[in-house]
Design an enzyme around this catalytic site. Sequence first.
Site, PDB file in Angstrom:
ATOM      1  N   CYS A   2     -76.701  47.976  -3.238  1.00  0.00           N
ATOM      2  CA  CYS A   2     -78.123  47.938  -3.569  1.00  0.00           C
ATOM      3  C   CYS A   2     -78.692  46.590  -3.156  1.00  0.00           C
ATOM      4  O   CYS A   2     -78.059  45.552  -3.298  1.00  0.00           O
ATOM      5  CB  CYS A   2     -78.413  48.124  -5.046  1.00  0.00           C
ATOM      6  SG  CYS A   2     -77.813  49.660  -5.714  1.00  0.00           S
ATOM      7  N   ARG A  27     -77.335  46.977   2.530  1.00  0.00           N
ATOM      8  CA  ARG A  27     -76.662  46.962   1.227  1.00  0.00           C
ATOM      9  C   ARG A  27     -76.682  48.325   0.532  1.00  0.00           C
ATOM     10  O   ARG A  27     -76.009  48.529  -0.470  1.00  0.00           O
ATOM     11  CB  ARG A  27     -77.324  45.933   0.310  1.00  0.00           C
ATOM     12  CG  ARG A  27     -77.260  44.519   0.827  1.00  0.00           C
ATOM     13  CD  ARG A  27     -77.965  43.583  -0.106  1.00  0.00           C
ATOM     14  NE  ARG A  27     -77.304  43.512  -1.379  1.00  0.00           N
ATOM     15  CZ  ARG A  27     -76.348  42.648  -1.686  1.00  0.00           C
ATOM     16  NH1 ARG A  27     -75.956  41.769  -0.802  1.00  0.00           N
ATOM     17  NH2 ARG A  27     -75.778  42.666  -2.874  1.00  0.00           N
ATOM     18  N   TRP A  74     -77.732  52.137  -3.345  1.00  0.00           N
ATOM     19  CA  TRP A  74     -76.447  52.763  -3.043  1.00  0.00           C
ATOM     20  C   TRP A  74     -75.993  53.328  -4.380  1.00  0.00           C
ATOM     21  O   TRP A  74     -75.651  52.585  -5.302  1.00  0.00           O
ATOM     22  CB  TRP A  74     -75.467  51.716  -2.513  1.00  0.00           C
ATOM     23  CG  TRP A  74     -74.174  52.287  -2.047  1.00  0.00           C
ATOM     24  CD1 TRP A  74     -73.879  52.731  -0.794  1.00  0.00           C
ATOM     25  CD2 TRP A  74     -72.985  52.466  -2.823  1.00  0.00           C
ATOM     26  NE1 TRP A  74     -72.579  53.184  -0.756  1.00  0.00           N
ATOM     27  CE2 TRP A  74     -72.006  53.028  -1.985  1.00  0.00           C
ATOM     28  CE3 TRP A  74     -72.651  52.212  -4.149  1.00  0.00           C
ATOM     29  CZ2 TRP A  74     -70.726  53.335  -2.425  1.00  0.00           C
ATOM     30  CZ3 TRP A  74     -71.371  52.522  -4.589  1.00  0.00           C
ATOM     31  CH2 TRP A  74     -70.424  53.074  -3.719  1.00  0.00           C
ATOM     32  N   ASN A 100     -79.363  45.726  -9.582  1.00  0.00           N
ATOM     33  CA  ASN A 100     -78.164  45.889  -8.753  1.00  0.00           C
ATOM     34  C   ASN A 100     -76.970  45.585  -9.640  1.00  0.00           C
ATOM     35  O   ASN A 100     -76.912  44.518 -10.243  1.00  0.00           O
ATOM     36  CB  ASN A 100     -78.228  44.916  -7.570  1.00  0.00           C
ATOM     37  CG  ASN A 100     -76.929  44.854  -6.792  1.00  0.00           C
ATOM     38  OD1 ASN A 100     -76.168  45.817  -6.762  1.00  0.00           O
ATOM     39  ND2 ASN A 100     -76.668  43.731  -6.164  1.00  0.00           N
ATOM     40  N   GLY A 101     -76.041  46.515  -9.755  1.00  0.00           N
ATOM     41  CA  GLY A 101     -74.867  46.291 -10.594  1.00  0.00           C
ATOM     42  C   GLY A 101     -74.587  47.531 -11.424  1.00  0.00           C
ATOM     43  O   GLY A 101     -75.098  48.613 -11.137  1.00  0.00           O
ATOM     44  N   GLU A 485     -57.020  47.984  11.739  1.00  0.00           N
ATOM     45  CA  GLU A 485     -58.445  47.631  11.850  1.00  0.00           C
ATOM     46  C   GLU A 485     -59.169  48.568  12.827  1.00  0.00           C
ATOM     47  O   GLU A 485     -60.289  49.005  12.574  1.00  0.00           O
ATOM     48  CB  GLU A 485     -58.557  46.154  12.266  1.00  0.00           C
ATOM     49  CG  GLU A 485     -59.958  45.626  12.497  1.00  0.00           C
ATOM     50  CD  GLU A 485     -60.897  45.750  11.302  1.00  0.00           C
ATOM     51  OE1 GLU A 485     -60.473  46.110  10.196  1.00  0.00           O
ATOM     52  OE2 GLU A 485     -62.098  45.511  11.505  1.00  0.00           O
ATOM     53  N   LYS A 489     -62.309  50.929  11.795  1.00  0.00           N
ATOM     54  CA  LYS A 489     -63.607  50.853  12.485  1.00  0.00           C
ATOM     55  C   LYS A 489     -64.046  52.236  12.938  1.00  0.00           C
ATOM     56  O   LYS A 489     -65.202  52.608  12.784  1.00  0.00           O
ATOM     57  CB  LYS A 489     -63.541  49.950  13.724  1.00  0.00           C
ATOM     58  CG  LYS A 489     -63.526  48.462  13.554  1.00  0.00           C
ATOM     59  CD  LYS A 489     -64.762  47.859  12.968  1.00  0.00           C
ATOM     60  CE  LYS A 489     -64.735  47.908  11.478  1.00  0.00           C
ATOM     61  NZ  LYS A 489     -64.174  46.819  10.751  1.00  0.00           N
ATOM     62  N   GLU A 492     -64.958  54.689   9.873  1.00  0.00           N
ATOM     63  CA  GLU A 492     -66.125  54.373   9.038  1.00  0.00           C
ATOM     64  C   GLU A 492     -67.457  54.597   9.746  1.00  0.00           C
ATOM     65  O   GLU A 492     -68.443  54.899   9.094  1.00  0.00           O
ATOM     66  CB  GLU A 492     -66.037  52.962   8.446  1.00  0.00           C
ATOM     67  CG  GLU A 492     -66.173  51.845   9.437  1.00  0.00           C
ATOM     68  CD  GLU A 492     -66.050  50.474   8.789  1.00  0.00           C
ATOM     69  OE1 GLU A 492     -66.465  50.315   7.640  1.00  0.00           O
ATOM     70  OE2 GLU A 492     -65.541  49.568   9.455  1.00  0.00           O
ATOM     71  N   HIS A 508     -41.300  58.503  11.773  1.00  0.00           N
ATOM     72  CA  HIS A 508     -41.022  58.885  10.381  1.00  0.00           C
ATOM     73  C   HIS A 508     -42.103  59.798   9.819  1.00  0.00           C
ATOM     74  O   HIS A 508     -42.243  59.902   8.613  1.00  0.00           O
ATOM     75  CB  HIS A 508     -40.850  57.627   9.527  1.00  0.00           C
ATOM     76  CG  HIS A 508     -39.738  56.753  10.027  1.00  0.00           C
ATOM     77  ND1 HIS A 508     -38.421  57.068   9.862  1.00  0.00           N
ATOM     78  CD2 HIS A 508     -39.754  55.605  10.754  1.00  0.00           C
ATOM     79  CE1 HIS A 508     -37.665  56.142  10.431  1.00  0.00           C
ATOM     80  NE2 HIS A 508     -38.457  55.235  10.983  1.00  0.00           N
ATOM     81  N   LYS A 607     -72.749  47.367   2.732  1.00  0.00           N
ATOM     82  CA  LYS A 607     -72.144  46.149   3.261  1.00  0.00           C
ATOM     83  C   LYS A 607     -71.431  45.340   2.201  1.00  0.00           C
ATOM     84  O   LYS A 607     -70.402  44.739   2.442  1.00  0.00           O
ATOM     85  CB  LYS A 607     -73.246  45.309   3.918  1.00  0.00           C
ATOM     86  CG  LYS A 607     -72.747  44.073   4.626  1.00  0.00           C
ATOM     87  CD  LYS A 607     -72.049  44.444   5.898  1.00  0.00           C
ATOM     88  CE  LYS A 607     -71.409  43.265   6.586  1.00  0.00           C
ATOM     89  NZ  LYS A 607     -70.341  43.691   7.494  1.00  0.00           N
TER      90      LYS A 607
HETATM   91  C1  F6R Z   1     -65.087  47.482   7.054  1.00  0.00           C
HETATM   92  C2  F6R Z   1     -65.726  46.681   6.040  1.00  0.00           C
HETATM   93  C3  F6R Z   1     -65.154  46.685   4.672  1.00  0.00           C
HETATM   94  C4  F6R Z   1     -65.116  45.250   4.124  1.00  0.00           C
HETATM   95  C5  F6R Z   1     -64.663  45.255   2.650  1.00  0.00           C
HETATM   96  C6  F6R Z   1     -64.525  43.850   2.099  1.00  0.00           C
HETATM   97  O1  F6R Z   1     -65.741  47.355   8.275  1.00  0.00           O
HETATM   98  O2  F6R Z   1     -66.697  46.034   6.291  1.00  0.00           O
HETATM   99  O3  F6R Z   1     -63.883  47.270   4.654  1.00  0.00           O
HETATM  100  O4  F6R Z   1     -64.246  44.492   4.914  1.00  0.00           O
HETATM  101  O5  F6R Z   1     -65.589  45.963   1.894  1.00  0.00           O
HETATM  102  O6  F6R Z   1     -65.731  43.174   2.148  1.00  0.00           O
HETATM  103  P1  F6R Z   1     -65.835  41.612   2.040  1.00  0.00           P
HETATM  104  O7  F6R Z   1     -65.140  41.021   3.205  1.00  0.00           O
HETATM  105  O8  F6R Z   1     -67.302  41.337   2.044  1.00  0.00           O
HETATM  106  O9  F6R Z   1     -65.170  41.193   0.758  1.00  0.00           O
END
Ligand code: F6R
Length: 612
Positions: A2, A27, A74, A100-101, A485, A489, A492, A508, A607
Site C-alpha cells: 500500500c 507498492r 495491496w 498502510n499496515g 534468481e 524473475k 513473477e 534427483h 514492491k
Molecule cells: C523479486 C522481489 C522480491 C524481493 C523481496 C524482498 O523480484 O523483488 O522477491 O526481493 O520481497 O524485498 P526487499 O529486498 O525489499 O527486502
Amino acid sequence: MCGIVAYLGERDAYHVVLKGLKRLEYRGYDSAGIAISADDQLKLFKKKGNVSDLESFIEGKDLSGGAAIGHTRWATHGEPTDNNAHPHLSSDGSLAIIHNGIIENYSSIKQELINKGHVFKSDTDSEVAIHFIEDIQKNNHCALDEAVRIALTKIVGAYAIVIADKHDPDLLIAARKGSPLVIGVGKGEYFLASDATPIVEYTNEVVYLNDYEIAVLRKSGMILKNIEDVQTNPYVQTIDLELDAIEKGGYKHFMLKEIFEQPKSIQDALRGRLNAAKGDLALGGIRDYVNRIVSADRIIILACGTSWHAGLVAEYFFEDWCRVPVEVEYASEFRYRNPIVREGDVIIAISQSGETADTLAAIELAKAKGGIIFGVVNAVGSSIARATHVGAYIHAGPEIGVASTKAFTSQVTVLSMIAMIVAYKKGTISQTRYHELLAELETIPSKVEKALELSEESEKIARMFSDATNFLYLGRGYNFPVALEGALKLKEISYIHAEGYPAAEMKHGPIALIDEEMPVVFIATRDSSYDKIVSNIQEVKARKGKVIAIVTEGDVLIPKIADYVIEVPVTNEALMPLVSVIPLQLLSYYIADIRGCNVDQPRNLAKSVTVE
Ligand code: F6R
C-alpha cells in the site's frame, strides 16, 4: 504494501496526491482512492483498479481543496473492491483515514464498536481504526490528536496512517509504527508519503517519522509527539534524490530502465570504496565493526526473495574467501523457528526496500538474542537501515519496477566487498588473489555494459519461448543462486511456471519433466564446474529438452550442443553472478512484455512487503 500520500497547503491538493499515488503505485495497485477536505465536507472518491481507473472515475468532479489524503492498495483484509478501497470514513463521516499496515486486534475492537451500534461498510481493519478514533473522541470530548493517541495505545499491529477532518481542513494527523511514513516539509505546506518519491519534486527537506510518533500538521507548523504524549523535536533531513531517478526516461518500463542502469548502479556501489590500482577497499559504514566479522564463528544472512538470492551468492564468498560458516535464512522462517544465535555470530540482513516485515522481525529477534546486525540496504533511512547496528548502503537509487534487478547486482557487489575486506584481514586469501579480485571487481560495470549490448539475443529467444508453460533454470556453484534468481524473475512477471535447481540435482527429480516442450536454461559459464555442467546439458539434450545456455564469450563447445546460446564476458568465477544474471533479467523482461503482462506491476505482488 500500500502506498499512502497526503498534502496540506496552498496547492491544488488533489493533483499533488494523485501524482503521488502514481509514483507509489508500485507498492500496491488493486484499488485506489482520495479524500479531499474542504468546505466542511470530505469529498471521497475510491475505486477498484489502479490509479488511472480512479482518475477516469473522478474526471469532471469538484476536486477543489487544500488538504487531501490518498491511498493505493495491496489487499490484506478484504478483497479488492470499491468499498474496501481507502480512504475510509468514520461513523458520522467527519473523519477519513488512509492506512498502510495491519491492525492485528481489529476484530475485538470491531466487535466492541458493533455492540455500541457502529455499522461498517468494508471488511478492512482500517475502517475499524477510524471508527475507534471517532468513538474515543466523542466519549472523551477530546481533540482529534488526543483521540488518535489514545487509540494507538490500544491498537496492536503495524500502521502508517494519515487522518483528515472535514470540520478542520487545516489539519492532518499522521502516525506510524512498523510501516514507513515520510513528511516533506515545504513553506507553509506538508507532503506525506510512504517513501520520498512523491515528495522530491516539491522539497528535499524531510522528516522520517519514528515508530510510535504522531505528527499534528497545520499550515502554520508541525507538532510531533509520541504515544506517551511527550513532545519530540522533528529531525529535518535533506535527501539526495533526483527527479529523473524516479521517472522512466524514455524506457517502456521501469524494469527495463533499471536493467540498463546496472553498469551505473554497480559503479555507484563501488564509488569511493574501491580503488584497485592503489589496493584500497573500504566501506566507511562498517569500518568500526569489521573485526566482528573477522572474528565471527558463523555468519547468518537474513533476507527474502531476490535479496535472499544475493545472500546465497554471499554464502559462497564468505565460505570460499573467509573460511567462515554461513547460513542463509529466509527471514520468514528464521523469525518463527526459535533459532540459535550464539555469541560470536554475526548477522547480515539484506533488503532493497528496507521495509520487508519478515526481515525486520527477524532482525529484532536476532538482536534480542544478542546478535550484532549488519545491514545491506538500498532505501536510505528505511526501517531496516535504522534497525541494524551498522551497515553499508548499496546506493542503487530508487528501484520502482516490482521485480528486483539492479538491487540484486548492487547487493552482490557490496557483499563481495565486505567478504574481500574480511578475507584480507583474516589472511584467508593470498595478497595476489585479493588484488586480482579488486581489479576484476572494478571491471564489472564495463562487463555488465557489454552483456547488455547483447540484449537482442535475449529478445530473440524470448520470442521463441513466450508461449512456454514451464521453464527450468539450472546452474552450479556461484551460478546456482543465479538459476534461482532467473526462475523467480520469469515467474513473477510473466506468470510462467519456472523452477531453479542446482544442475546436479536435476537427476534427483526434475529430469522427469524434460521433454521436447521443456525449455531448460543453463547458466554454463566457464568455471570450475564447466565439464560437469556440459554433461548436464547432454543429459537434457538426450531427452529432447530445449537448451538455452548462458556461456562465456569464446566458448566453442556448448554452442554445438545447446539450441540457443547467449554469451557474456569472461570474469572471475566468483563475480560471474553479476554478469550472468543480466541475460536472464532480459529474457524474463522480454517474455513478459511479449505476453502483454504488466511488467512493472505484476499481479498480486507489491514492491515493499510490509506485511508478513
Ligand atoms: C523479486 C522481489 C522480491 C524481493 C523481496 C524482498 O523480484 O523483488 O522477491 O526481493 O520481497 O524485498 P526487499 O529486498 O525489499 O527486502
